[in-house]
Design a protein around this motif. Structure first.
Motif, PDB file in Angstrom:
ATOM      1  N   VAL A 199       0.456  24.553   8.354  1.00  0.00           N
ATOM      2  CA  VAL A 199       1.213  25.557   9.100  1.00  0.00           C
ATOM      3  C   VAL A 199       0.652  26.963   8.884  1.00  0.00           C
ATOM      4  O   VAL A 199       0.444  27.725   9.820  1.00  0.00           O
ATOM      5  CB  VAL A 199       2.717  25.499   8.710  1.00  0.00           C
ATOM      6  N   GLU A 200       0.360  27.299   7.620  1.00  0.00           N
ATOM      7  CA  GLU A 200      -0.101  28.651   7.301  1.00  0.00           C
ATOM      8  C   GLU A 200      -1.505  28.900   7.850  1.00  0.00           C
ATOM      9  O   GLU A 200      -1.792  29.970   8.398  1.00  0.00           O
ATOM     10  CB  GLU A 200      -0.065  28.875   5.780  1.00  0.00           C
ATOM     11  N   GLN A 202       7.373  20.031  10.312  1.00  0.00           N
ATOM     12  CA  GLN A 202       6.581  21.214  10.606  1.00  0.00           C
ATOM     13  C   GLN A 202       7.500  22.376  10.976  1.00  0.00           C
ATOM     14  O   GLN A 202       7.316  23.507  10.534  1.00  0.00           O
ATOM     15  CB  GLN A 202       5.665  20.886  11.774  1.00  0.00           C
ATOM     16  N   LEU A 245       0.839  -1.201   0.000  1.00  0.00           N
ATOM     17  CA  LEU A 245       0.000   0.000   0.000  1.00  0.00           C
ATOM     18  C   LEU A 245       0.869   1.244   0.000  1.00  0.00           C
ATOM     19  O   LEU A 245       1.804   1.357   0.784  1.00  0.00           O
ATOM     20  CB  LEU A 245      -0.892   0.025   1.243  1.00  0.00           C
ATOM     21  N   LEU A 298       6.091  33.389   2.445  1.00  0.00           N
ATOM     22  CA  LEU A 298       6.680  32.841   1.222  1.00  0.00           C
ATOM     23  C   LEU A 298       5.902  33.265  -0.021  1.00  0.00           C
ATOM     24  O   LEU A 298       6.460  33.421  -1.096  1.00  0.00           O
ATOM     25  CB  LEU A 298       6.721  31.314   1.293  1.00  0.00           C
ATOM     26  N   GLN A 345       9.099  23.994   7.989  1.00  0.00           N
ATOM     27  CA  GLN A 345       8.170  24.830   7.233  1.00  0.00           C
ATOM     28  C   GLN A 345       7.977  26.187   7.924  1.00  0.00           C
ATOM     29  O   GLN A 345       8.027  27.238   7.285  1.00  0.00           O
ATOM     30  CB  GLN A 345       6.832  24.089   7.086  1.00  0.00           C
ATOM     31  N   ILE A 346       7.794  26.147   9.262  1.00  0.00           N
ATOM     32  CA  ILE A 346       7.596  27.401   9.990  1.00  0.00           C
ATOM     33  C   ILE A 346       8.860  28.253   9.919  1.00  0.00           C
ATOM     34  O   ILE A 346       8.813  29.458   9.720  1.00  0.00           O
ATOM     35  CB  ILE A 346       7.213  27.132  11.463  1.00  0.00           C
ATOM     36  N   LEU A 369       7.474  14.208  12.178  1.00  0.00           N
ATOM     37  CA  LEU A 369       6.482  15.165  11.690  1.00  0.00           C
ATOM     38  C   LEU A 369       6.726  16.549  12.268  1.00  0.00           C
ATOM     39  O   LEU A 369       6.602  17.564  11.585  1.00  0.00           O
ATOM     40  CB  LEU A 369       5.078  14.700  12.063  1.00  0.00           C
ATOM     41  N   THR A 404      -2.170  11.512  15.247  1.00  0.00           N
ATOM     42  CA  THR A 404      -1.522  12.186  16.366  1.00  0.00           C
ATOM     43  C   THR A 404      -2.394  13.344  16.843  1.00  0.00           C
ATOM     44  O   THR A 404      -2.633  13.526  18.030  1.00  0.00           O
ATOM     45  CB  THR A 404      -0.145  12.733  15.942  1.00  0.00           C
ATOM     46  N   ALA A 429       6.730   9.632   7.411  1.00  0.00           N
ATOM     47  CA  ALA A 429       6.492   9.289   8.816  1.00  0.00           C
ATOM     48  C   ALA A 429       5.728   7.976   8.949  1.00  0.00           C
ATOM     49  O   ALA A 429       5.926   7.219   9.898  1.00  0.00           O
ATOM     50  CB  ALA A 429       5.716  10.408   9.500  1.00  0.00           C
ATOM     51  N   ASP A 430       4.863   7.684   7.968  1.00  0.00           N
ATOM     52  CA  ASP A 430       4.095   6.446   8.037  1.00  0.00           C
ATOM     53  C   ASP A 430       4.930   5.233   7.672  1.00  0.00           C
ATOM     54  O   ASP A 430       4.509   4.093   7.835  1.00  0.00           O
ATOM     55  CB  ASP A 430       2.892   6.537   7.098  1.00  0.00           C
ATOM     56  N   ARG A 433       3.218   9.782   3.461  1.00  0.00           N
ATOM     57  CA  ARG A 433       4.238  10.483   4.226  1.00  0.00           C
ATOM     58  C   ARG A 433       5.330   9.528   4.670  1.00  0.00           C
ATOM     59  O   ARG A 433       5.069   8.377   4.996  1.00  0.00           O
ATOM     60  CB  ARG A 433       3.625  11.085   5.494  1.00  0.00           C
ATOM     61  N   PRO A 456       7.769   8.369  15.139  1.00  0.00           N
ATOM     62  CA  PRO A 456       7.487   9.067  13.884  1.00  0.00           C
ATOM     63  C   PRO A 456       6.835  10.432  14.072  1.00  0.00           C
ATOM     64  O   PRO A 456       6.983  11.299  13.218  1.00  0.00           O
ATOM     65  CB  PRO A 456       6.531   8.114  13.162  1.00  0.00           C
ATOM     66  N   SER A 457       6.152  10.653  15.180  1.00  0.00           N
ATOM     67  CA  SER A 457       5.530  11.977  15.316  1.00  0.00           C
ATOM     68  C   SER A 457       6.599  13.051  15.557  1.00  0.00           C
ATOM     69  O   SER A 457       6.392  14.223  15.262  1.00  0.00           O
ATOM     70  CB  SER A 457       4.476  11.994  16.420  1.00  0.00           C
ATOM     71  N   ASP A 510      -3.260   8.316   8.333  1.00  0.00           N
ATOM     72  CA  ASP A 510      -1.843   8.662   8.444  1.00  0.00           C
ATOM     73  C   ASP A 510      -1.513   9.156   9.852  1.00  0.00           C
ATOM     74  O   ASP A 510      -2.381   9.606  10.598  1.00  0.00           O
ATOM     75  CB  ASP A 510      -1.454   9.703   7.390  1.00  0.00           C
ATOM     76  N   ILE A 511      -0.232   9.050  10.187  1.00  0.00           N
ATOM     77  CA  ILE A 511       0.213   9.331  11.549  1.00  0.00           C
ATOM     78  C   ILE A 511      -0.053  10.776  11.958  1.00  0.00           C
ATOM     79  O   ILE A 511      -0.455  11.052  13.088  1.00  0.00           O
ATOM     80  CB  ILE A 511       1.715   8.983  11.681  1.00  0.00           C
ATOM     81  N   ALA A 512       0.126  11.718  11.023  1.00  0.00           N
ATOM     82  CA  ALA A 512      -0.071  13.134  11.357  1.00  0.00           C
ATOM     83  C   ALA A 512      -1.497  13.363  11.854  1.00  0.00           C
ATOM     84  O   ALA A 512      -1.731  14.030  12.866  1.00  0.00           O
ATOM     85  CB  ALA A 512       0.206  13.990  10.135  1.00  0.00           C
TER      86      ALA A 512
END
Lengths: 380, 200
Positions: free
Chosen positions: B149-150, A164, A111, B116, A167-168, A160, B191, A117-118, A115, A156-157, B186-188
């Motif tokens: 995030v944004e 994040q 499958l 950005l 990105q910030i 993530l 969580t 992370a998965d 991400r 895995p978190s 998915d994990i995100a």
């Protein structure tokens, strides 16, 4: 956990490889430049979901081809998992424009997962290579990478949160540059501070927790390796200057740091605080190992950290990770080598060892022992 | 060397200007218009293009896209005028409308805070939102910006701005899709779902 089977296609110098492995010791013998390290690297790719040593992934493709794939069959306490990485890179000339199509697909049990992370924590591995001395001798980036790779594999978190954070950070740096250039934006700085601070806090807290767990484990391994003569310790430095410990009030610390560097940030236009500027130090008997330690002490310390990682992974996930030893047996003296081999044999750890000389005589028991001869991308 | 006739070339160029359409697709579309579409159909198409530009404006109240002033939602007397749901774009309004669960009003920010992309708070329709809040009818603001995030940053910015005004502020929940399988989430998302769990 164990890697039962590995299949490589067009990966580095392997055109096609399909091999089963022993659950304990896998010895990869061969001359230089035959593909021993590449094999370890492919296994490690399955553990961290990306190329190790920050190599561009398209450089992993065998010369003259357009894609590579790594497939691994993993057996862990839950059962069997199939991991698959497919990377495709096709350069085409289309209507006089060069079009580059890069495609990376990762699959767990057939499958597709969206991400990385998965994908993580299905296979965990600890890698010990000669260049790992950079954990002590290299830049702070190397040390942060060690921590980040390790924590990401079992948590895995955390991975993530790192994404994040990036990105910030990117957004905030862009904003700072905008302010420096006088194009406004000061009114939203506070909000980006808050966003960055929140993620920073949880990343730093996690790192401190992990270092706190790693410390007694590393010390134990170090004492075993050196006969109880040395005592090793980690020190985490916030913004490379201030030593902090697990349990410190990070929120207050970050608030004060944000205030302190504000003027300089607004002059230079880059972010001057956060986990991407932290560092940690190794001390032996209270002395900075990077500056005062000998080469031999460095090597022993790194080995102790790696062995401690094995136990750390086990305590976090309930299973030992794979141990990948790249060309290190020859560098250790007899006492340390024997200790290492004893650890591997006494525990249910699957390990892959590359070596240029025949070291099979180091093993007393030859059960669960496999020896491969690597020659120009072929295992024999 | 001959080229396509002037009119056909112009049409291909126009199609090629659209996002996601390269020269090859543009050519295909142009030939489809020429060969497969009837006179009436082409006129309807052209009319639709002109009409969308002519009649669609921004609602002066909620900043949503509209053909009426104020827009149909703002005019609707059935709606709960004490609630405003703040979203990033017009598409989000339609998505929430489909639920038929939300009966309040909307406010469309027309973007999110993203240095950005060169977008700051001043580029969003925040001033219009504050004007609406000053009228005093609003009791609750639902922040429904995207969970990236944004979007989160925008929500945070708005909450700092609105909280002192004493209006109830809520943020839409994040979590597992309904009818989905936890195993394949998915994990995100998971969580978030776990950290945002609630007592039952």
């Amino acid at each position: 956990m164990y890697l039962e089977k590995l299949t490589l296609t067009n990966y580095r110098n392997y055109e096609s490889l399909n091999s089963d492995f022993s659950f304990q010791v896998n010895l990869l013998r061969g001359f230089n430049a035959q593909g021993k390290t590449n094999l370890l690297e492919a296994i490690y790719y399955l553990a961290i979901g990306k190329a190790y040593r920050s190599i561009r992934e398209d450089q992993l493709i065998k010369w003259g081809h357009h894609h590579f794939s790594i497939k691994g069959q993993v057996k862990n306490k839950i059962g069997q998992t199939n991991l698959e990485v497919f990377f495709h890179n096709q350069q085409q000339v289309k209507q006089l424009r060069r079009v580059k199509r890069v495609q990376k697909e990762i699959k767990v049990n057939g499958l597709k997962v969206g991400r990385t992370a998965d994908f993580l924590s299905n296979l965990t591995a600890v890698l010990f290579a000669p260049e790992n001395l950079s954990i002590i001798q290299g830049s702070p980036t190397e040390r942060r990478k060690l921590l980040d790779y390790d924590i990401s594999q079992v948590n895995p978190s955390y991975f993530l949160q790192l994404q994040q954070y990036q990105q910030i950070l990117k957004q905030r740096n862009h904003l700072l540059r905008k302010i420096v250039q006088g194009r406004g934006g000061l009114n939203e700085l506070e909000i980006w501070n808050l966003q960055l601070k929140n993620v920073s806090e949880s990343i730093i807290r996690k790192r401190l927790q992990v270092l706190e767990k790693l410390t007694p484990l590393t010390r134990l391994m170090q004492r075993k390796l050196t006969g109880g003569r040395e005592s090793l310790e980690f020190k985490y430095y916030f913004n490379r200057k201030k030593e902090i410990k697990n349990g410190d009030d990070l929120s207050d610390l970050l608030d004060r740091e944000i205030k302190r560097v504000r003027t300089e940030e607004l002059n230079r236009g880059i972010t001057l605080w956060g986990p991407h500027r932290d560092d940690f130090l190794l001390t032996v008997n209270g002395i900075n190992l990077k500056i005062y330690g000998s080469q031999g002490q460095h090597r022993t310390a790194v080995l102790a950290i790696k062995l401690a990682e094995l136990e750390f992974f086990k305590s976090e996930s309930g299973e030992y990770p794979l141990l990948l030893l790249d060309d290190v047996l020859s560098e250790l003296d007899q006492e340390r080598r024997e200790h290492l081999l004893q650890i591997i044999q006494s525990k249910a750890i699957q390990c892959f060892i590359t070596t240029t000389e025949d070291v099979s005589s180091f093993w007393h028991s030859k059960s669960n022992f496999a020896s491969f001869y690597v020659e120009n991308g072929v295992l024999k | 060397m001959y080229q396509y006739a002037e009119a056909l070339t112009r049409l291909i160029e126009q199609f090629a200007c659209l996002p996601g359409i390269g020269p090859k697709t543009a050519q295909r579309l142009a030939f489809y218009v020429l060969n497969n579409m009837g006179q009436q159909q082409v006129e309807a198409f052209a009319h639709a293009l002109l009409q969308v530009k002519k009649s669609i404006t921004t609602c002066p109240v909620c900043c949503n896209l509209t053909d009426l002033t104020p827009c149909r939602i703002c005019q609707d007397e059935q709606r709960d005028v004490t609630q405003i749901c703040v979203v990033e774009d017009a598409q989000a309004v339609i998505a929430i409308e489909k639920t038929r669960e939300y009966k309040g009003l909307y406010h469309v920010l027309q973007g999110c805070i993203s240095p950005l992309e060169g977008k700051g708070p001043d580029d969003l329709r925040i001033k219009e939102l504050l004007v609406r809040l000053q009228e005093g009818r609003i009791k609750e603001i639902v922040l429904a910006t995207n969970p990236d995030v944004e979007g989160e940053t925008t929500a945070l910015y708005l909450s700092k701005l609105i909280k002192p005004l004493g209006v109830m502020l809520t943020r839409i929940a994040h979590g597992v899709p309904v009818g989905g399988d936890l195993e394949y989430t998915d994990i995100a998302t998971l969580t978030r779902a776990i950290s945002g769990r609630r007592e039952v």
